[in-house]
Design a protein around this motif. Structure first.
Motif, PDB file in Angstrom:
ATOM      1  N   ILE A  82     -34.198   0.690 -96.104  1.00 50.45           N
ATOM      2  CA  ILE A  82     -35.193  -0.346 -95.834  1.00 50.45           C
ATOM      3  C   ILE A  82     -35.120  -0.667 -94.349  1.00 50.45           C
ATOM      4  O   ILE A  82     -34.062  -1.077 -93.849  1.00 50.45           O
ATOM      5  N   HIS A  83     -36.213  -0.493 -93.620  1.00 51.99           N
ATOM      6  CA  HIS A  83     -36.175  -0.773 -92.182  1.00 51.99           C
ATOM      7  C   HIS A  83     -35.975  -2.266 -91.939  1.00 51.99           C
ATOM      8  O   HIS A  83     -36.668  -3.104 -92.521  1.00 51.99           O
ATOM      9  N   THR A  84     -35.005  -2.604 -91.035  1.00 50.73           N
ATOM     10  CA  THR A  84     -34.676  -4.012 -90.805  1.00 50.73           C
ATOM     11  C   THR A  84     -34.531  -4.411 -89.350  1.00 50.73           C
ATOM     12  O   THR A  84     -34.827  -5.550 -88.990  1.00 50.73           O
ATOM     13  N   ASN A  85     -34.054  -3.513 -88.484  1.00 54.45           N
ATOM     14  CA  ASN A  85     -33.638  -3.931 -87.146  1.00 54.45           C
ATOM     15  C   ASN A  85     -34.139  -2.993 -86.056  1.00 54.45           C
ATOM     16  O   ASN A  85     -34.306  -1.791 -86.271  1.00 54.45           O
ATOM     17  N   GLY A  86     -34.317  -3.583 -84.865  1.00 53.88           N
ATOM     18  CA  GLY A  86     -34.655  -2.815 -83.683  1.00 53.88           C
ATOM     19  C   GLY A  86     -33.435  -2.568 -82.819  1.00 53.88           C
ATOM     20  O   GLY A  86     -32.296  -2.819 -83.215  1.00 53.88           O
ATOM     21  N   VAL A  87     -33.684  -2.072 -81.615  1.00 48.77           N
ATOM     22  CA  VAL A  87     -32.619  -1.795 -80.656  1.00 48.77           C
ATOM     23  C   VAL A  87     -31.870  -3.088 -80.347  1.00 48.77           C
ATOM     24  O   VAL A  87     -32.475  -4.130 -80.113  1.00 48.77           O
ATOM     25  N   ALA A  88     -30.533  -3.007 -80.365  1.00 51.37           N
ATOM     26  CA  ALA A  88     -29.721  -4.188 -80.095  1.00 51.37           C
ATOM     27  C   ALA A  88     -28.438  -3.780 -79.391  1.00 51.37           C
ATOM     28  O   ALA A  88     -27.838  -2.749 -79.710  1.00 51.37           O
ATOM     29  N   GLY A  89     -28.020  -4.591 -78.415  1.00 51.89           N
ATOM     30  CA  GLY A  89     -26.787  -4.302 -77.711  1.00 51.89           C
ATOM     31  C   GLY A  89     -26.845  -2.951 -77.024  1.00 51.89           C
ATOM     32  O   GLY A  89     -27.828  -2.583 -76.393  1.00 51.89           O
ATOM     33  N   GLY A  90     -25.782  -2.159 -77.194  1.00 58.38           N
ATOM     34  CA  GLY A  90     -25.735  -0.843 -76.575  1.00 58.38           C
ATOM     35  C   GLY A  90     -26.266   0.260 -77.455  1.00 58.38           C
ATOM     36  O   GLY A  90     -26.221   1.432 -77.072  1.00 58.38           O
ATOM     37  N   ASN A  91     -26.770  -0.104 -78.648  1.00 57.14           N
ATOM     38  CA  ASN A  91     -27.272   0.919 -79.566  1.00 57.14           C
ATOM     39  C   ASN A  91     -28.745   1.178 -79.272  1.00 57.14           C
ATOM     40  O   ASN A  91     -29.568   0.271 -79.359  1.00 57.14           O
ATOM     41  N   PRO A  92     -29.122   2.418 -78.939  1.00 56.40           N
ATOM     42  CA  PRO A  92     -30.496   2.683 -78.505  1.00 56.40           C
ATOM     43  C   PRO A  92     -31.475   2.986 -79.621  1.00 56.40           C
ATOM     44  O   PRO A  92     -32.536   3.551 -79.375  1.00 56.40           O
ATOM     45  N   THR A  93     -31.134   2.643 -80.863  1.00 50.98           N
ATOM     46  CA  THR A  93     -31.960   3.065 -81.991  1.00 50.98           C
ATOM     47  C   THR A  93     -32.351   1.900 -82.893  1.00 50.98           C
ATOM     48  O   THR A  93     -31.742   0.837 -82.871  1.00 50.98           O
ATOM     49  N   ASN A  94     -33.372   2.112 -83.728  1.00 49.43           N
ATOM     50  CA  ASN A  94     -33.720   1.201 -84.807  1.00 49.43           C
ATOM     51  C   ASN A  94     -32.825   1.494 -86.012  1.00 49.43           C
ATOM     52  O   ASN A  94     -32.181   2.555 -86.074  1.00 49.43           O
ATOM     53  N   SER A  95     -32.807   0.587 -86.977  1.00 52.31           N
ATOM     54  CA  SER A  95     -31.910   0.804 -88.111  1.00 52.31           C
ATOM     55  C   SER A  95     -32.435   0.131 -89.369  1.00 52.31           C
ATOM     56  O   SER A  95     -33.328  -0.715 -89.327  1.00 52.31           O
ATOM     57  N   GLY A  96     -31.838   0.520 -90.497  1.00 51.66           N
ATOM     58  CA  GLY A  96     -32.215  -0.036 -91.784  1.00 51.66           C
ATOM     59  C   GLY A  96     -31.044  -0.118 -92.736  1.00 51.66           C
ATOM     60  O   GLY A  96     -29.995   0.498 -92.520  1.00 51.66           O
ATOM     61  N   THR A  97     -31.231  -0.881 -93.806  1.00 55.36           N
ATOM     62  CA  THR A  97     -30.229  -1.033 -94.860  1.00 55.36           C
ATOM     63  C   THR A  97     -30.352   0.121 -95.836  1.00 55.36           C
ATOM     64  O   THR A  97     -31.421   0.363 -96.391  1.00 55.36           O
ATOM     65  N   ARG A  98     -29.259   0.842 -96.069  1.00 54.97           N
ATOM     66  CA  ARG A  98     -29.281   1.953 -97.018  1.00 54.97           C
ATOM     67  C   ARG A  98     -29.356   1.454 -98.462  1.00 54.97           C
ATOM     68  O   ARG A  98     -28.858   0.377 -98.799  1.00 54.97           O
TER      69      ARG A  98
END
Length: 306
Positions: A274-290
């Motif tokens: 489930i897509h949840t988050n954008g780029v944050a801190g030093g992480n250059p990617t979007n992310s989601g909850t598995r």
């Protein structure tokens, strides 16, 4: 139907090094989900599933998916910092009412706009912050699957605070690993849209796989559906990171693939995050909850309810 073609960006040795570092960090810092799962709705109602409910799914997922659901083909201002990474690769959906795109819905609430996707006749899965954010519950919503601006090919479904659910872990400030929720709809609109298949496997390596995310971004014409496809960057047991472009409004979008990446776990168009988050801190990617065992237990409970 739109043609989904692979597209990679920001490749190279630096990206690979960052991926390995992020993967290691995610693995060592992930917070384990509680054994028992307590679900909460906006009215303060709580339902606790015993540890055995998620343990059974965890055991089943060790060598296969916790579910083998296949897509059922029927007749035919978000609060997360979702991000466009580099050049915007998003494409407007050309067939929003065709399966499975019609199973993706514009979720309008008193707190803003999000996206959700159908996993049964009346269960819309979304991000946790799309139903509860900043200490406040969504008190009213409207779900419009397959929407294109003013066109609603399947109609819409509305409701209130009693229909929105997440977990006590998300309510109590656990990290984004627990950012998931759902709406138990007041109508059976899924019989018209169909719904996605879904899968999870504890031993599956999703890094470097090609996935899509699709939803209703707030930076595009209102109520229009957009998708992008790209490769995954890193993973933990609870999260998946990827290069796929998104924007505010796309939280709750399905992160999906045609067939499970491990053969035999799910057939057709299938969701694994489930897509949840954008780029944050030093992480250059979007992310989601598995869609791991506790998430699957949460969703399956509501699928089984009348």
């Amino acid at each position: 139907m739109s043609i989904r073609t692979p597209r990679r960006r920001l490749a190279g040795a630096l990206a690979l090094a960052l991926a390995l570092a992020a993967s290691a960090l995610a693995t060592t810092t992930a917070t384990a989900a509680p054994d028992a799962l307590t679900m909460v709705n906006g009215e303060g109602r709580t339902i606790t599933l015993p540890a055995a409910a998620t343990s059974a799914l965890r055991s089943a997922a060790a060598g296969s998916s916790g579910t083998t659901t296949t897509p059922d083909r029927k007749p035919s201002p978000d609060l997360a910092a979702d991000s466009v990474i580099g050049v915007d690769g998003r494409v407007q959906e050309s067939a929003p009412s065709a399966f499975p795109w019609g199973a993706i819905a514009h979720l309008e609430t008193n707190q803003g706009g999000c996206t959700g996707f159908m996993l049964s006749r009346d269960v819309l899965v979304t991000a946790g912050h799309c139903v509860h954010s900043g200490g406040s519950w969504v008190t009213s919503y409207r779900v419009t699957p397959g929407r294109t601006a003013g066109s609603a090919p399947f109609g819409s479904c509305s409701g209130g605070i009693a229909d929105v659910w997440t977990t006590s872990a998300w309510i109590n400030g656990y990290p984004s690993d627990h950012d998931y929720g759902l709406v138990k709809l007041t109508c059976d609109i899924g019989y018209q849209t169909g719904w996605f298949g879904w899968w999870y496997s504890t031993g599956e390596n999703l890094v470097g796989q090609h996935f899509y995310a699709e939803g209703y971004p707030g930076d595009k014409p209102f109520g229009t559906m957009w998708w992008d496809g790209d490769s995954t960057y890193s993973q933990s047991a609870n999260k998946l990171w990827y290069w796929i472009d998104t924007a505010p409004g796309q939280s709750g979008s399905p992160v999906y693939h045609y067939n499970s990446t491990t053969p035999g776990l799910c057939a057709g168009w299938c969701v694994t995050a489930i897509h949840t988050n954008g780029v944050a801190g030093g992480n250059p990617t979007n992310s989601g909850t598995r869609l791991r065992p506790d998430v699957m237990s949460f969703v399956n409970y509501w699928i089984s309810r009348p």
